[in-house]
Scaffold this motif. Structure first.
Motif, PDB file in Angstrom:
ATOM      1  N   ARG A 377       0.832  -1.201   0.000  1.00  0.00           N
ATOM      2  CA  ARG A 377       0.000   0.000   0.000  1.00  0.00           C
ATOM      3  C   ARG A 377       0.875   1.263   0.000  1.00  0.00           C
ATOM      4  N   ARG A 378       1.902   1.264   0.846  1.00  0.00           N
ATOM      5  CA  ARG A 378       2.800   2.416   0.900  1.00  0.00           C
ATOM      6  C   ARG A 378       3.632   2.531  -0.387  1.00  0.00           C
ATOM      7  N   ASP A 553      -2.036   5.864   4.014  1.00  0.00           N
ATOM      8  CA  ASP A 553      -0.970   5.450   3.096  1.00  0.00           C
ATOM      9  C   ASP A 553      -1.463   5.408   1.651  1.00  0.00           C
ATOM     10  N   THR A 554      -2.009   6.503   1.221  1.00  0.00           N
ATOM     11  CA  THR A 554      -2.583   6.592  -0.125  1.00  0.00           C
ATOM     12  C   THR A 554      -2.213   7.937  -0.751  1.00  0.00           C
ATOM     13  N   THR A 555      -1.939   7.919  -2.052  1.00  0.00           N
ATOM     14  CA  THR A 555      -1.672   9.142  -2.803  1.00  0.00           C
ATOM     15  C   THR A 555      -2.758   9.323  -3.859  1.00  0.00           C
ATOM     16  N   VAL A 556      -3.186  10.569  -4.050  1.00  0.00           N
ATOM     17  CA  VAL A 556      -4.235  10.886  -5.021  1.00  0.00           C
ATOM     18  C   VAL A 556      -3.735  12.000  -5.941  1.00  0.00           C
ATOM     19  N   TRP A 557      -4.022  11.837  -7.232  1.00  0.00           N
ATOM     20  CA  TRP A 557      -3.773  12.893  -8.218  1.00  0.00           C
ATOM     21  C   TRP A 557      -5.103  13.540  -8.594  1.00  0.00           C
ATOM     22  N   PHE A 558      -5.105  14.874  -8.599  1.00  0.00           N
ATOM     23  CA  PHE A 558      -6.297  15.638  -8.977  1.00  0.00           C
ATOM     24  C   PHE A 558      -5.978  16.545 -10.160  1.00  0.00           C
ATOM     25  N   THR A 559      -6.994  16.830 -10.940  1.00  0.00           N
ATOM     26  CA  THR A 559      -6.952  17.957 -11.864  1.00  0.00           C
ATOM     27  C   THR A 559      -7.597  19.120 -11.127  1.00  0.00           C
ATOM     28  N   ALA A 560      -6.849  20.175 -10.919  1.00  0.00           N
ATOM     29  CA  ALA A 560      -7.279  21.237 -10.019  1.00  0.00           C
ATOM     30  C   ALA A 560      -8.490  21.992 -10.564  1.00  0.00           C
TER      31      ALA A 560
END
Length: 561
Positions: A377-378, A553-560
């Motif tokens: 997960r990390r 332990d999570t990463t998120v990508w956003f379109t701003a």
């Protein structure tokens, strides 16, 4: 005028656009192939060049820009090919020069670049120069091309100085003369005794390596990863280091055998050679230095293009520590105009899926499997964070499958020379070098038809390319999606800064143009502000009124917005 490599086949259109763009290396994603563990074409249990060549379409479809090949030169394999006997020949276990040529051509046809390892700090003890130096005895001019020195003590029975090998034990081996008697001289080897260090003060050494560079550039390679780039020049007089644990100082202090200022004159000469060739060929330094500021010295405009960021690799999964190393890296690279590089795993350290499965502070060679679910997960979250940062990123084969280290290899199958030296490195690098799985079943899970040189664990097939392809949420599909997004967004990849955003303790959040990355390094769910539409996440998300719930332990990508 250098020879031009024959024209490659017409490339895939999308890949061609990538291959032809300028300054490609500033935001390149480069995939490390460890040849003996990637794919075996002839069933001898050892990976080879033809195996790599057959799998190039997989790497193109993964979305990487270039492939870095660990050494495949002629070698006795005392240190898995980092002991080179002939820099212009392919070891028969991997194929021959025609196979290398075909691999380079096919890669270029798919829009992939090829970077090869170069090992200039030391040769094999089976290199022609060293063999002749021993055979000719004291006074041989060839001994001046290495570091031969008289021993201390009444009969020369003690090493010339107190330097220790990186693999443990003295950094010197006493010569046995042609008549079988102990010699009065010793030779220096910062690594295994089978890897004598070159003396870069001798002009023949520089001449030889400039010729080697041209040989492979004329073959069409796109660059070189320089092994032990920080080690070529030793301090004048080879002074004693003093009574302390030298191995614990490595990477933390300037040593008389590492990171000497004299190495930079060598790289300025090499850069002039590289710049004679078309196609934006590059140098990448493996340079362990005390600080990122010292690392930046290697990538000044007239020297090398990139240097591995080992400070980042060594950082724990901790928001504060990560932000500090990101800031320091970007600040150090900005004055020299070089891109930052980011890396989480390679052939010398525990895979990050296992490193993050264990408590921090254990170093980069770990003997415990730890909490594998936590580690994966990390690792997935750390990868999305890395790929969102400005600059170039390096991937190590199998990390896109979420492979852990194999920590329970039997002693009798181990091959890492550090394992047999007692003191020094832990000698557990074999765990990250186990051949990768391609299929759920079959001999060596699709690696080859004749087993594998290191045994693969039971259940390896469920981590294979076949098992993960097309499976939503699999680690392989996460990597494919991330590289696809990265390639199509102008606000990802190259750059020299990030805009940090306010975030809860333990959370990193930054903006790059219209892109926002949020990494939750804590063990608890957090709710973020409404940054915009989710592009990609390393784990399952839940909607929240006015924001996004980001799991532990999570990463998120956003379109701003």
């Amino acid at each position: 005028m250098s020879q031009q490599h024959p024209a490659a086949p017409a490339p895939h259109s999308t890949a061609a656009a990538v291959a032809d763009r300028r300054d490609w290396w500033r935001d390149a994603v480069i995939y490390q192939v460890y040849p003996r563990s990637f794919a075996d074409s002839d069933g001898d249990g050892m990976g080879d060049l033809e195996g790599i060549r057959a799998r190039l379409p997989y790497l193109r479809d993964l979305g990487v820009d270039a492939v870095w090949l660990s050494p495949f030169y002629a070698s006795p394999q005392a240190d898995a090919g980092y002991d080179v006997a002939d820099y212009r020949a392919v070891d028969p276990m991997f194929g021959n020069l025609l196979d290398a040529d075909a691999l380079i051509r096919d890669a270029h046809g798919l829009g992939l670049r090829i970077i090869v390892d170069l090992v200039p700090n030391h040769s094999s003890d089976q290199h022609e120069w060293f063999r002749r130096a021993l055979a000719e005895g004291p006074g041989s001019p060839l001994r001046e091309r290495y570091h031969f020195r008289p021993g201390k003590g009444e009969d020369g029975e003690l090493p010339p100085n107190d330097w220790e090998s990186i693999f443990g034990g003295p950094a010197w081996t006493r010569v046995t003369e042609p008549d079988g008697t102990p010699g009065g001289e010793w030779y220096l080897h910062l690594f295994a005794p089978e890897q004598p260090d070159f003396n870069w003060e001798h002009p023949a050494v520089g001449d030889e390596f400039r010729s080697i560079l041209r040989f492979w550039l004329d073959m069409g390679v796109d660059g070189f990863r320089i092994d032990v780039a920080h080690g070529l020049v030793k301090a004048d007089g080879l002074p004693d280091l003093g009574a302390h644990d030298q191995l614990k100082l490595l990477g933390n202090d300037v040593m008389p055998f590492f990171d000497q200022d004299g190495v930079h004159a060598i790289y300025r000469q090499w850069r002039r050679i590289l710049d004679e060739y078309s196609g934006e060929r590059i140098f990448v330094a493996e340079a362990w230095t005390p600080t990122v500021e010292r690392t930046a010295n290697y990538v000044r405009p007239d020297e090398l293009h990139q240097a591995f960021n080992f400070q980042y690799l060594s950082t724990a999964w901790d928001a504060k520590e990560l932000r500090e190393v990101v800031d320091r890296t970007l600040e150090a690279m900005r004055p020299v105009g070089a891109p930052a590089t980011w890396v989480l795993s390679n052939h010398d350290v525990t895979r990050h899926a296992t490193r993050f499965a264990n408590p921090p502070g254990l170093g980069t060679q770990i003997r415990s499997a730890g909490d594998r679910a936590l580690g994966l997960r990390r690792a997935r979250a750390a990868t999305l964070l890395m790929l969102a940062l400005p600059g170039s990123a390096y991937l190590y084969q199998g990390e896109e499958l979420g492979l852990p280290d194999v920590v329970d290899l039997p002693d009798e199958v181990r091959q890492d020379p550090a394992y047999f030296r007692g003191a020094g490195q832990d000698g557990f690098r074999d765990g990250c070098r186990v051949p990768i799985p391609w299929t759920r079943e079959g001999s060596s899970y699709g690696f080859g038809s004749g087993g594998s040189w290191l045994p693969q664990p039971q259940g390896w097939g469920e981590l294979s390319v076949e098992a993960q392809t097309g499976v939503p949420g699999s680690t392989l599909e996460l990597y494919r999606s991330a590289l696809s997004v990265r390639r199509t967004r102008p606000d990802l990849g190259a750059g020299e800064s990030v805009q940090w955003l306010r975030a809860p303790e333990g959370v990193l959040a930054f903006r790059r143009g219209e892109f926002v990355c949020v990494a939750n390094t804590t063990g608890e769910q957090v709710t973020t502000p409404p940054y915009g539409r989710v592009l990609l996440a390393s784990g399952e998300l839940a909607e929240s009124d006015g924001g996004t719930k980001v799991p532990a332990d999570t990463t998120v990508w956003f379109t701003a917005i």
